[in-house]
Design an enzyme around this catalytic site. Structure first.
Site, PDB file in Angstrom:
ATOM      1  N   TRP A 139      75.714 -21.837 101.536  1.00 49.34           N
ATOM      2  CA  TRP A 139      74.412 -21.233 101.202  1.00 49.34           C
ATOM      3  C   TRP A 139      74.145 -20.043 102.112  1.00 49.34           C
ATOM      4  O   TRP A 139      74.830 -19.897 103.133  1.00 49.34           O
ATOM      5  CB  TRP A 139      73.278 -22.272 101.356  1.00 49.34           C
ATOM      6  CG  TRP A 139      72.133 -21.995 100.428  1.00 49.34           C
ATOM      7  CD1 TRP A 139      70.912 -21.492 100.753  1.00 49.34           C
ATOM      8  CD2 TRP A 139      72.134 -22.178  99.010  1.00 49.34           C
ATOM      9  NE1 TRP A 139      70.153 -21.350  99.612  1.00 49.34           N
ATOM     10  CE2 TRP A 139      70.875 -21.761  98.534  1.00 49.34           C
ATOM     11  CE3 TRP A 139      73.072 -22.637  98.094  1.00 49.34           C
ATOM     12  CZ2 TRP A 139      70.529 -21.790  97.177  1.00 49.34           C
ATOM     13  CZ3 TRP A 139      72.724 -22.674  96.746  1.00 49.34           C
ATOM     14  CH2 TRP A 139      71.467 -22.252  96.310  1.00 49.34           C
ATOM     15  N   ASP A 195      67.279 -12.868 103.733  1.00 47.99           N
ATOM     16  CA  ASP A 195      65.944 -12.538 103.255  1.00 47.99           C
ATOM     17  C   ASP A 195      65.413 -13.657 102.359  1.00 47.99           C
ATOM     18  O   ASP A 195      66.127 -14.613 102.066  1.00 47.99           O
ATOM     19  CB  ASP A 195      65.971 -11.198 102.499  1.00 47.99           C
ATOM     20  CG  ASP A 195      66.707 -11.295 101.177  1.00 47.99           C
ATOM     21  OD1 ASP A 195      67.737 -11.997 101.100  1.00 47.99           O
ATOM     22  OD2 ASP A 195      66.252 -10.692 100.186  1.00 47.99           O
ATOM     23  N   GLU A 198      67.484 -14.836  99.608  1.00 50.29           N
ATOM     24  CA  GLU A 198      68.709 -15.554  99.993  1.00 50.29           C
ATOM     25  C   GLU A 198      69.978 -14.741  99.750  1.00 50.29           C
ATOM     26  O   GLU A 198      71.034 -15.288  99.460  1.00 50.29           O
ATOM     27  CB  GLU A 198      68.798 -16.898  99.240  1.00 50.29           C
ATOM     28  CG  GLU A 198      67.492 -17.652  99.203  1.00 50.29           C
ATOM     29  CD  GLU A 198      67.623 -19.065  98.658  1.00 50.29           C
ATOM     30  OE1 GLU A 198      67.788 -19.214  97.440  1.00 50.29           O
ATOM     31  OE2 GLU A 198      67.576 -20.009  99.462  1.00 50.29           O
ATOM     32  N   GLU A 199      69.860 -13.431  99.834  1.00 49.24           N
ATOM     33  CA  GLU A 199      70.997 -12.573  99.500  1.00 49.24           C
ATOM     34  C   GLU A 199      71.429 -11.644 100.623  1.00 49.24           C
ATOM     35  O   GLU A 199      72.622 -11.404 100.794  1.00 49.24           O
ATOM     36  CB  GLU A 199      70.644 -11.708  98.271  1.00 49.24           C
ATOM     37  CG  GLU A 199      70.439 -12.541  97.030  1.00 49.24           C
ATOM     38  CD  GLU A 199      69.951 -11.730  95.838  1.00 49.24           C
ATOM     39  OE1 GLU A 199      70.073 -12.238  94.715  1.00 49.24           O
ATOM     40  OE2 GLU A 199      69.427 -10.617  96.034  1.00 49.24           O
ATOM     41  N   GLU A 422      60.566 -19.456  86.314  1.00 49.71           N
ATOM     42  CA  GLU A 422      60.766 -18.459  87.368  1.00 49.71           C
ATOM     43  C   GLU A 422      60.674 -17.046  86.784  1.00 49.71           C
ATOM     44  O   GLU A 422      59.980 -16.182  87.283  1.00 49.71           O
ATOM     45  CB  GLU A 422      62.145 -18.671  88.013  1.00 49.71           C
ATOM     46  CG  GLU A 422      62.496 -17.669  89.085  1.00 49.71           C
ATOM     47  CD  GLU A 422      63.928 -17.880  89.573  1.00 49.71           C
ATOM     48  OE1 GLU A 422      64.871 -17.431  88.887  1.00 49.71           O
ATOM     49  OE2 GLU A 422      64.106 -18.513  90.635  1.00 49.71           O
TER      50      GLU A 422
END
Ligand code: NOJ
Ligand code: NOJ
Length: 574
Positions: A139, A195, A198-199, A422
């Site tokens: 992750w 960030d 998550e990238e 989302e």
């Protein structure tokens, strides 16, 4: 106090012409969003079977994408919403949920995970299994906004409980959790982080902004309950964070979301930061990027306009009207569509702005915010407009309509059952990606509250000042010169490089107040300081990790500053 404010704003609000479409949407969607949010919280949420008590699932979706986990960020933002609603008297049924959340976070904090143990970085772990065990797959970790957001929510709760004289619970139960999180923030804010999307692994505006808020609030709480040993270090690091926050501003008139990433930097990251650090008492303060500050409004316009051409559902919509917005224009995740929570964040920033302008009875147009205000009044010029002026009325009415237009987009693409996923399709507005995203529901509730003129409790943004490592040279009557110190220093997790030296501006050799260098160009650490001109100055770099201080080896370094202009000193740690 809160209720005086609330009633005051509602009275003002009633004179605004609000969209009846949006009025209708807010009244039908509010209870559906609340129910959707509560369905995703264990142990009894109807869509979160298997989630333990107080655990928030991100979404019930278990495939493509699999969101059946609990993220620290999503959970904290959801509980900030719940805690605000309870403490502002908007929903008195939520106390049990809050107690469950506190219990769950006390456990989750202690779970060893791939980011570490509680004392070695584990608090930066982004997500856990819904049975409170560690998620051990690959992750984007760590994500350092989580501890800050969780402590912000818990401190809001603590402040309410103190007002109810429940000091024992605050000190014995909440404070240990908050202290764990804030020590982590104070010690690690200067380390790189993924960030909120998550990238990107670099430094991130959203993370920095919520970390800054968390330490300020933490200091206030520490003082209120006599836990003063943390005050000095948290205050110092809050000052450093406020300084660092300024560096994300770029001269093109917007906030660059991340220091890495190789994108335009136009990103909902920055709008979310503004609404989640809103403090009505701070007015339109630019240092903390308050929603109605010129920097935040210029940024909002740049961010919104970046989406006008990337989604076909936005085509043909006029410049001064709301559109669908997403995370960032280059996004391709799950098709790269607009998100409900980002579109609603734009509306919320604008509603927050209206709250402040109405409360202070004026609004200020600067050269930076002029293009934003010209959307609503093409002839407006730089200046301050009192609420008695027609310009104020024209602009606030225009902003209200503009804000409502973003909610209208969301309303248009909400199915009749009120469910919010989302994303919604950039070509036809149909729902995409994770269904029933808990954060989408929270974002609707907070935007609706802001529209009703309700602002969350203050966190201490008012009256902050920042010298950003630039202190004025001491005495002597002479001028000062800007000296940039660059030092090549390899550091390990937790370490930061500081400088101190023989003059006031270098803290007179006091390592406790030494100036922190920026690691933005790591392994080069850098700072610019105003120093007395034509002066022999001695200094050393200091390596600090928590309470451990390592000086450079002897002898002291020395420079002679020039008579005027600036000076660059390049060193290597020794
Ligand atoms: C910058 C950090 O602040 C520093 O402490 C760390 O060692 C480097 N990045 C490498 O990760
Ligand atoms: C992906 C989002 O980018 C991230 O911000 C969020 O925490 C997770 N999904 C879970 O909702």
């Amino acid at each position: 106090m809160l209720f005086t404010t609330l009633c005051g704003f509602l009275a003002v609000g009633s004179t605004w012409a609000q969209s009846s479409t949006v009025d209708a949407y807010v009244s039908t969607e509010s209870p559906l969003a609340k129910a959707g949010l509560l369905a995703n919280i264990g142990p009894s949420g109807s869509k979160s079977s298997g989630a333990l008590s107080g655990i928030v699932i991100a979404s019930p979706s278990s495939v493509n994408p699999d969101y059946l986990y609990t993220w620290t960020r999503d959970s904290a933002l959801v509980f900030q919403t719940i805690i605000d609603q309870f403490t502002l008297g908007l929903d008195t049924t939520l106390r049990g949920e809050i107690d469950n959340y506190v219990g769950a976070q006390a456990i989750i904090q202690q779970v060893s995970n791939p980011s570490g143990t509680i004392t070695t970085g584990g608090l930066g772990e982004p997500k856990f299994n819904i049975d409170e065990t560690a998620f051990t797959g690959a992750w984007g970790r760590p994500q350092r906004d989580g501890p800050a957001l969780r402590s912000n929510a818990l401190i809001t709760w603590a402040n309410y409980l103190l007002s109810e004289d429940n000091n024992t619970y605050v000190t014995n139960t909440l404070w240990p959790i908050i202290q764990n999180d804030l020590n982590y923030v104070a010690e690690n804010w200067n380390q790189s982080t993924y960030d909120l999307w998550e990238e990107v692994d670099s430094s991130s505006f959203f993370t920095t902004a919520v970390q800054h808020r968390s330490l300020r609030q933490g200091v206030q709480l520490a003082n209120a309950i006599g836990q003063t040993s943390v005050v000095s270090s948290w205050t110092t690091q809050a000052g450093n964070l406020l300084c660092f926050l300024q560096s994300f501003w770029n001269t093109a008139g917007y906030i660059t979301a991340n220091t890495g990433g190789g994108r335009s930097g136009k990103d909902a990251n920055t709008v979310l930061a503004s609404i989640h650090t809103f403090d009505a008492a701070a007015g339109c303060d630019a240092l903390t990027f308050q929603p109605c500050s010129d920097v935040a409004l210029s940024n909002l316009l740049t961010y919104v306009d970046a989406f006008r051409t990337v989604y076909s559902i936005n085509s043909g919509i006029a410049e001064n009207t709301g559109v669908a917005t997403g995370r960032y224009p280059e996004d391709s995740y799950q098709g790269g569509n607009p998100w409900y929570l980002t579109t609603l964040a734009v509306a919320e920033q604008l509603y927050d702005s209206l709250i402040v302008w109405n409360a202070q009875g004026s609004l200020n147009v600067t050269s930076l915010s002029l293009p934003f205000f010209q959307l609503f009044d093409s002839s407006v010029v730089v200046g301050t407009y009192a609420s008695s002026t027609s310009t104020f009325t024209t602009i606030t009415t225009g902003v209200q309509d503009y804000a409502d237009a973003f909610v209208e987009v969301v309303a248009k693409y909400t199915p009749s059952d009120g469910e919010l996923s989302e994303q919604y399709s950039k070509t036809d507005g149909s729902q995409l990606s994770a269904v029933d995203l808990t954060w989408s529901y929270a974002s609707a509730l907070t935007a609706f509250d802001a529209r009703a003129g309700i602002s969350p409790a203050s966190w201490g943004a008012k009256g902050l000042t920042s010298t950003c490592g630039i202190s004025t040279g001491g005495g002597g009557g002479g001028g000062t010169v800007a000296v940039t110190f660059n030092v090549d220093a390899t550091t390990v997790f937790g370490e930061n490089i500081y400088i101190c030296g023989s003059v006031d501006a270098l803290q007179n050799w006091d390592p406790d107040t030494a100036l922190l260098l920026s690691s933005a160009d790591y392994p080069i650490w850098s700072i610019t300081v105003n120093l007395p001109a034509s002066t022999d100055i001695q200094y050393k770099y200091v390596r600090i990790d928590g309470s451990s201080i390592t000086w450079e080896s002897d002898p002291n370094m020395e420079i002679t500053t020039p008579a005027s202009g600036s000076f660059i000193e390049n060193d290597t740690w020794r």
